[in-house]
Design a protein around this motif. Structure first.
Motif, PDB file in Angstrom:
ATOM      1  N   ARG B 144      49.153  29.973  76.635  1.00 48.46           N
ATOM      2  CA  ARG B 144      49.018  31.367  77.056  1.00 48.46           C
ATOM      3  C   ARG B 144      50.013  32.180  76.254  1.00 48.46           C
ATOM      4  N   CYS B 149      47.654  39.696  75.566  1.00 46.95           N
ATOM      5  CA  CYS B 149      46.874  39.922  76.792  1.00 46.95           C
ATOM      6  C   CYS B 149      46.646  41.405  77.026  1.00 46.95           C
ATOM      7  N   ILE B 150      45.422  41.761  77.387  1.00 46.59           N
ATOM      8  CA  ILE B 150      45.121  43.171  77.672  1.00 46.59           C
ATOM      9  C   ILE B 150      44.946  43.419  79.170  1.00 46.59           C
ATOM     10  N   CYS B 152      42.900  42.363  81.371  1.00 46.84           N
ATOM     11  CA  CYS B 152      41.542  42.602  81.869  1.00 46.84           C
ATOM     12  C   CYS B 152      41.264  41.787  83.125  1.00 46.84           C
ATOM     13  N   ARG B 153      42.047  40.730  83.325  1.00 43.85           N
ATOM     14  CA  ARG B 153      41.946  39.866  84.511  1.00 43.85           C
ATOM     15  C   ARG B 153      40.690  39.000  84.543  1.00 43.85           C
ATOM     16  N   CYS B 155      40.411  36.122  83.124  1.00 46.54           N
ATOM     17  CA  CYS B 155      40.866  34.747  83.359  1.00 46.54           C
ATOM     18  C   CYS B 155      41.163  34.519  84.834  1.00 46.54           C
ATOM     19  N   CYS B 202      38.375  34.710  78.342  1.00 43.11           N
ATOM     20  CA  CYS B 202      39.320  35.665  77.736  1.00 43.11           C
ATOM     21  C   CYS B 202      38.709  36.351  76.515  1.00 43.11           C
ATOM     22  N   ALA B 206      44.744  35.680  73.721  1.00 41.80           N
ATOM     23  CA  ALA B 206      45.847  35.389  74.642  1.00 41.80           C
ATOM     24  C   ALA B 206      45.768  33.963  75.178  1.00 41.80           C
ATOM     25  N   LEU B 207      44.564  33.466  75.344  1.00 43.95           N
ATOM     26  CA  LEU B 207      44.398  32.109  75.854  1.00 43.95           C
ATOM     27  C   LEU B 207      43.660  31.273  74.822  1.00 43.95           C
TER      28      LEU B 207
HETATM   29  S1  SF4 Z   1      41.417  37.113  80.117  1.00 43.56           S
HETATM   30 FE1  SF4 Z   1      42.870  37.143  78.407  1.00 43.56          FE
HETATM   31  S2  SF4 Z   1      43.270  39.313  77.979  1.00 43.56           S
HETATM   32 FE2  SF4 Z   1      42.291  39.203  80.014  1.00 43.56          FE
HETATM   33  S3  SF4 Z   1      43.990  39.108  81.493  1.00 43.56           S
HETATM   34 FE3  SF4 Z   1      43.458  36.992  81.023  1.00 43.56          FE
HETATM   35  S4  SF4 Z   1      44.795  36.413  79.293  1.00 43.56           S
HETATM   36 FE4  SF4 Z   1      44.835  38.650  79.464  1.00 43.56          FE
END
Ligand code: SF4
Ligand code: SF4
Ligand code: FES
Lengths: 164, 580
Positions: B144, B149-150, B152-153, B155, B202, B206-207
């Motif tokens: 991670r 990361c933006i 967006c939630r 994940c 994602c 980020a992942l």
């Molecule tokens: S899916 Fe990726 S970009 Fe979106 S919150 Fe999770 S880690 Fe961050």
């Protein structure tokens, strides 16, 4: 990320646990139970360490991360116990422009704890707070009910020594 | 549902009432950009990328959550909208680690694509501090990197809604908001099951899976090593996507050819491991039924599921089949039977598997998965990592000829193929178990009741005087729901198949990523699975126990299913783990 698990051993008692369980049982079925349960839990234990949050998560059947997310979203909740001496440094505008940030940083460095945390011996806890209305003395800090004003970072040692 | 008449960009359309503007656009070939929206699981209207103009509305509407109504007039692409979306992107970039050149998702990053489309050229439009972050590489299966990361939630939704694992979420607030685990613990220290569903959800870099390709390159270039590769059932129908082929393209022949060109000494098929799993598992099932063993028996091929069970349902550990997964059985056979037969020291063999799954990276390191005293499998790569290796080796995938797996560990049944889809393990097991229980040849090999991508399926078969009740679940939220029913005595089964990922391995966390614009409107798992069922249907050999390879393995090595030797090499054990 450094974990925010408190390194101070958890000293919850069976009575506190019984009290928490009663609160959970009372709210379990209702929507949005997490907030009131966390508030009561903080009243019971004084703070919300992982041991307490795990009980809340298990009791309400929600993920621990959800509990933790809420507990870090609202500033009313604390993950760390308060110390015997609660130091609050005002980071309100007046104090801040007069350098309370540097005072705070010095305290943080001396005590080895970050905002909201408590020293391992439970002696001191450190919080940044909003304006306490003593702007004339800026920058100010309080230790429990005592107020210290017109501070520079170099005053920190003296103040701490008083309580050591 | 009734239809309503709406206008999009001045053109009239008739669309079902109650759907969102986004869906109405999609149906009519208009792509509205999205970032946070994942159908059914993350409909939070948070990123504002999908804004559109609705005539008469006071502000811009988020198309992903705004329902259509009769007479609605929508504009999706005015200069004002372009400006708004561009500003959204610029704000996201202001807190983004823009290392696109080396980013693992470069080329299939949804953020990158949108920035490109919207001509975001001034990346430094909003300068200032960035939210501090650290890389979490504690778990064996993934990274991670919150600097990309933006928020967006997506994940978080995948972990919580699809998997009911819920170990990641948004911590803190405002500028400090970041995705992490409870008490900001490392992922390795919480009850993450390594499924990788967060990774495929994602939109950015980020992942990502933990990239183990360097280990494979090193092994391939070590002359003292005999490097054997095996490919999971589903890889053959997904790898093509990484090279721009349509979803559901079966690329078995090219995949084998590519692996041979990468330099593997032998290119084998994990389906052989699947056949072996079925022979052992069907035998275990028949034994449990006949000798009053623990029921329901639950499959153990999916390491994400096994770990989930260990964390959340420790009472069911004895219900898990003791059979190793196909990957591990395959590795165990290579390091025992194959090593002996070829005069190789198991220490000099490197078994690489190509898996649809990030949990396989966790599984290779489990205890009691080392039949020859060394790990059964050395390195588990995802489909994505294999594609990366093929690209780096300069192999033009589409131009490859079709080649065949090596013998003998490349000859597998159609029952092995369908392991890659939800219901496949059950169907494969039934094809063998029913024959064992009745002693008669099975006329109809298709168990269609257990096919399809529905999350929970049930069926009952009258076999040799017993009503065998089975259930098939995929997606761990479904598994949790089913097991809770079993716990409460509300449901009773003899045999349950669980796959951690929704739709099974074809939709695994290690598969090629598809952007939300595809994923939201396509039955990815269904289309990929169809390719597996088609391949099975075209085969002569469709039952695991009829495979000639099984005959050789049992005649030469294991004796019979469930033998002492088989238990030593092909079975394993589980441990209870903490709920948190
Ligand atoms: S899916 Fe990726 S970009 Fe979106 S919150 Fe999770 S880690 Fe961050
Ligand atoms: S790998 Fe699976 S269980 Fe782990 S955080 Fe991602 S979605 Fe959740
Ligand atoms: S608000 Fe619609 S996609 Fe994010």
């Amino acid at each position: 990320m450094a974990s925010t698990k408190s390194s101070i051993p958890f000293t919850g008692t069976p009575e506190q646990e019984r009290e928490l369980m009663a609160v959970i049982a009372e709210h379990k079925e209702q929507q949005g139970a997490l907030m009131p349960v966390l508030q009561k839990a903080q009243d019971i234990y004084g703070y919300l360490p992982i041991e307490v949050q795990e009980m809340v998560a298990a009791g309400l059947g929600v993920p621990l991360e959800e509990v933790y997310g809420v507990s870090t979203f609202y500033s009313q909740f604390s993950l760390f116990p308060k110390g015997e001496y609660r130091i609050s440094v005002c980071l309100g505008t007046a104090c801040y422009v007069k350098g309370s940030g540097a005072v705070f940083d010095r305290l943080s460095e001396k005590l080895g704890i970050k905002n909201g945390e408590c020293t391992a011996d439970k002696k001191f806890s450190l919080d940044a707070c909003r304006c306490i209305g003593a702007c004339g003395l800026a920058p100010v800090l309080t230790v429990n009910d005592e107020v210290y004003g017109k501070l520079t970072p170099d005053d920190v040692d003296k103040i701490l020594a008083k309580y050591a | 549902m009734e239809n309503v008449n709406i206008k999009i960009n001045g053109m009239p359309y008739s669309v079902p009432n109650g759907i969102t503007i986004l869906e109405a656009c999609q149906m009519n070939g208009i792509r509205v950009p999205t970032l946070c929206y994942l159908k059914e699981i993350n409909e939070i209207g948070a990123c504002r990328m999908c804004v559109v103009e609705v005539k008469g509305a006071r502000s811009l509407a988020a198309a992903c959550v705004y329902p259509v109504n009769d007479g609605m007039e929508v504009t999706t692409n005015s200069p004002a909208l372009q400006k708004s979306r561009k500003a959204t992107l610029e704000l996201l970039l202001s807190n983004h680690n823009r290392s696109c050149l080396s980013c693992v998702r470069s080329g299939d990053c949804e953020l990158q694509r949108l920035c490109h489309e919207y001509g975001v050229d001034n990346e430094e439009r909003y300068t200032g501090e960035k939210t501090p972050s650290e890389i979490d590489d504690s778990a064996p299966h993934m990274y991670r990197d919150n600097s990309k990361c933006i928020l967006c939630r997506r994940c978080v939704a995948a972990c919580d809604k699809l998997q009911s694992v819920g170990v990641i979420g948004a911590n803190q607030r405002g500028f400090k908001t970041h995705i992490g685990c409870a008490f900001d613990q490392d992922l390795a220290d919480v009850a993450c099951v390594s499924c990788g569903q967060c990774i495929v959800a994602c939109p950015t870099g980020a992942l990502s899976e933990k990239d183990d390709t360097d280990k494979v390159w090193a092994a391939l270039n070590d002359p003292t090593k005999h490097v054997v590769v095996n490919t999971a059932p589903s890889i053959r129908v997904t790898l093509g996507e990484a090279f721009g082929m349509p979803i559901g393209t079966n690329v078995t022949g090219k995949m084998v050819a590519a692996l041979r060109r990468l330099g593997f000494a032998k290119v084998f098929d994990t389906d052989v491991g699947a056949d072996l799993t079925i022979v052992e598992e069907a035998n275990e099932f028949v034994e449990r039924v006949q000798n009053g063993g623990k029921l329901p028996m639950i499959t153990s091929c999916s390491p994400g599921w096994v770990k989930f069970c260990e964390h959340n349902f420790p009472d069911f550990i004895d219900n898990l089949s003791s059979c190793k997964s196909p990957q591990q059985m395959f590795g165990a056979v290579v390091k025992t039977w194959y090593a002996e037969k070829n005069g190789l020291d198991p220490k000099d063999i490197v078994v690489v598997s190509i898996m649809p799954c990030t949990a396989k990276k966790f599984e290779v390191g489990r205890d009691d998965e080392d039949a020859a005293g060394v790990p059964d499998v050395d390195i588990a790569l995802t489909t994505r990592e294999l594609a990366r290796m093929i690209n780096r080796a300069g192999i033009e995938f589409a131009a490859l000829p079709d080649e065949e797996f090596d013998v003998p560990l490349g000859i597998a049944s159609g029952a092995g193929h369908i392991f890659g889809a939800t219901g496949g393990v059950m169907e494969a097991a039934l094809r063998t178990a029913v024959e064992t229980l009745t002693g008669d040849k099975l006329e109809k090999l298709d168990f269609t009741d257990v096919r399809g991508t529905k999350g929970i399926k049930e069926a009952s078969y009258h076999v040799a005087g017993i009503d065998v009740k089975v259930a098939v679940v995929s997606g761990l939220a479904n598994a949790r729901a089913l097991l809770e029913k079993v716990q409460k005595g509300e449901a009773e089964y003899h045999f349950i198949e669980v796959m951690a990922c929704p739709g099974g391995c074809v939709n695994g966390g290690g598969q090629p990523t598809q952007p939300a614009s595809v994923r939201n409107f396509t039955d990815l798992a269904g289309i990929r699975a169809k390719a597996l069922y088609d391949a099975d249907a075209g085969l002569e050999l469709r039952q695991s126990h009829k495979s000639p390879v099984m005959k050789v393995l049992y005649d030469e090595y294991f004796g019979k299913p469930g033998s002492h030797k088989a238990h030593e090499v092909l079975h394993t054990t589980y441990v209870a783990r903490s709920r948190f």
